[in-house]
Design an enzyme around this catalytic site. Structure first.
Site, short mmCIF file in Angstrom:
data_model
loop_
_atom_site.label_atom_id
_atom_site.label_comp_id
_atom_site.label_asym_id
_atom_site.label_seq_id
_atom_site.Cartn_x
_atom_site.Cartn_y
_atom_site.Cartn_z
CE LYS A 106 128.97 12.75 125.06
NZ LYS A 106 129.37 11.56 124.28
NE ARG A 120 135.22 11.09 115.23
CZ ARG A 120 134.77 9.85 115.17
NH1 ARG A 120 134.52 9.29 114.01
NH2 ARG A 120 134.59 9.15 116.28
#
Ligand code: BES
Ligand code: ZN
Ligand code: ZN
Length: 462
Positions: free
Chosen positions: A241, A316
């Site tokens: 990030k 996920r």
């Protein structure tokens, strides 16, 4: 935590809240002139300070949420000033909401101060119009929400996957539900490829926590399975990030896992007659010598192969294995909660949770209605199969990222692939965390979803 008990003759408190109904001027302890002036004013709330303590006046005739927020306003005035307060009202609903708002506002995250400031307010005395059962429910509510906030607020150096699993085990011991924690070796034997892939860059082992609350009087034949994302820290992995900014709050990326554990804790404390199973896969997501890479192909627990195109789409990956594992319980419905996508936060902000899925409309209608009741609002997004095409890979069964648009939905469609039972996905990336204080929700971890799902279960399975 602040104690709540009924007002008795002996309760000594010089500060009072009066929730006043329309046309009711005769109130023990108050001058009729004060009450009638307040009732004929256009103010919904007023207060004055007497030498002995505070007096707060609240009109009963307001929306439930406005009364919860007034509970926060009152807490702001008294928390540093008085040790106890008495709440007077003949209106059960208003009294419940005010107590709820006040109680939720009393949360402080102080464990990392070398000299934590003590919290002055110790006791809330409530009118007998709030029943003993309601007091008990409010206490369970606060314990569950505060535990969730604590988990979200605790940094990864103090809460890795094993520590999260251990904290959930403590809830089970306290409230009487079963908690089984699978460690790395068991996760390897089960071939949970998604969870193991995300964990590869970590120095800490992953965990897979199974919580089961199965009361003998359960009204549901098949269990409700609650799955929660337990990413104890999300750096993005090799798809790091950008800093500053986007990594700052990622200690809270296990909010979904904490929420689901807290819902089971709440339900168990309240002895709801409903069989619930919680599945919480947990790990941090870091770059590291052996970290999973963009371009990698992973074989998941159910055999599906996934091309990893962004290691920051890790939620996920770990949820997919838990969702596939849920088949073992032959669930009535599977619901997951996850701080899954920045897209969800950008689409509707911190104000609501995005829900989607293929379960019967009735479940969604319940969640929407209860969302308004408890003011943890949900917005249903489309879930058409068209979005599945966003996840098509050229070299594997699916890839782990979608296109530039509707990222919260393509993520949901990815997850749906792994679930056999009727399914609802809740993306709580918005409401799980607040950068600045917002009334009784506070700042930092909010515990969003706990009151919603508890109430959903309570209403549906009586
Ligand atoms: N934990 C983040 C999502 C998130 C972002 C939660 C902001 C709360 C606030 C998640 O793991 C993530 O990084 N998602 C990516 C997915 C993308 C790479 C497809 C995102 O949303 O950018
Ligand atoms: Zn991520
Ligand atoms: Zn994440």
């Amino acid at each position: 935590m602040v104690k709540i008990t009924h007002i008795t003759e002996a309760s000594s408190s010089a500060s009072h809240v009066y929730i006043i109904e329309k046309n009711t001027v005769d109130i023990a302890g108050l001058d009729t002139s004060v009450v009638s002036a307040f009732l004929s004013s256009d103010k919904k709330f007023d207060y004055f300070k007497q030498p002995e303590g505070f007096v707060f006046l609240v009109k009963a005739d307001q929306k439930t949420e406005e009364i919860r927020v007034l509970g926060n306003t009152i807490e702001g005035h008294i928390s540093d000033a008085v040790e106890s307060i008495q709440l007077h009202s003949t209106n059960n609903e208003a009294l419940y909401a005010l107590t709820e708002g006040l109680l939720l506002s009393s949360y402080r995250f102080t464990k990392h101060f070398s000299k934590p400031k003590s919290y002055k307010l110790e006791e809330i005395y409530v009118d007998a119009h709030l029943t003993t059962e309601q007091i008990q429910e409010l206490v369970s509510m606060a314990k569950s929400v505060f535990w969730t906030r604590d988990m979200v607020n605790t940094p990864v150096s103090h809460l890795n996957a094993e520590q999260l699993a251990e904290a959930i085990s403590h809830l089970g011991d306290e409230a009487g539900f079963q908690v089984t924690v699978l460690g790395k070796t068991q996760i390897e034997s089960l071939k949970m490829g998604g969870l193991l892939a995300v964990n590869k860059g970590s120095i800490d082992p992953p965990t897979f926590t199974i919580a089961e609350y199965k009361p003998s009087n359960a009204v549901n034949k098949k269990p409700i399975v609650l799955v929660g994302k337990g990413v104890v820290y999300d750096t993005g992995g090799l798809s790091l990030k950008p800093t500053p900014g986007s990594m700052d709050t990622m200690k809270g990326d296990m909010a979904g896992g904490a929420t689901m554990a807290a819902v089971i804790y709440f339900a168990a404390m309240q002895k709801l007659p409903v069989h619930i199973v919680g599945l919480i896969p947990a790990t941090d997501n870091r770059p590291g010598g052996n970290a999973y890479t963009p371009g990698d192909v992973i074989t998941m627990f159910d055999g599906t192969t996934i091309e990893v195109l962004n290691t920051d789409a890790e939620g996920r990956m770990i949820l997919a294995d838990a969702l596939a594992y849920s088949a073992k319980f032959d669930p009535e419905i599977v619901i997951d909660a996850a701080t899954l996508t920045g897209a969800a936060l950008r689409a509707i902000g911190t104000e609501a949770t995005i829900i989607m899925g293929n379960a019967d409309d009735a479940y969604f209608q319940d969640l929407e209605k209860i969302g308004f009741d408890v003011h943890e609002r949900v917005v249903r997004f489309p879930f058409w199969d068209d979005y599945k095409t966003h996840m098509k890979s050229k070299i594997a069964d699916m890839k782990n990222i979608g296109g530039p648009n509707a990222g919260m939905i393509s993520a949901g469609k990815f997850l749906e692939h792994f679930v056999k039972a009727p399914y609802i996905h809740m993306d709580i990336a918005g409401p799980a965390w607040l950068d600045s204080k917002e009334n009784y929700k506070g700042d930092g971890g909010t515990g969003a979803g706990v009151r919603l799902l508890y109430q959903f279960l309570k209403n549906r399975y009586k």
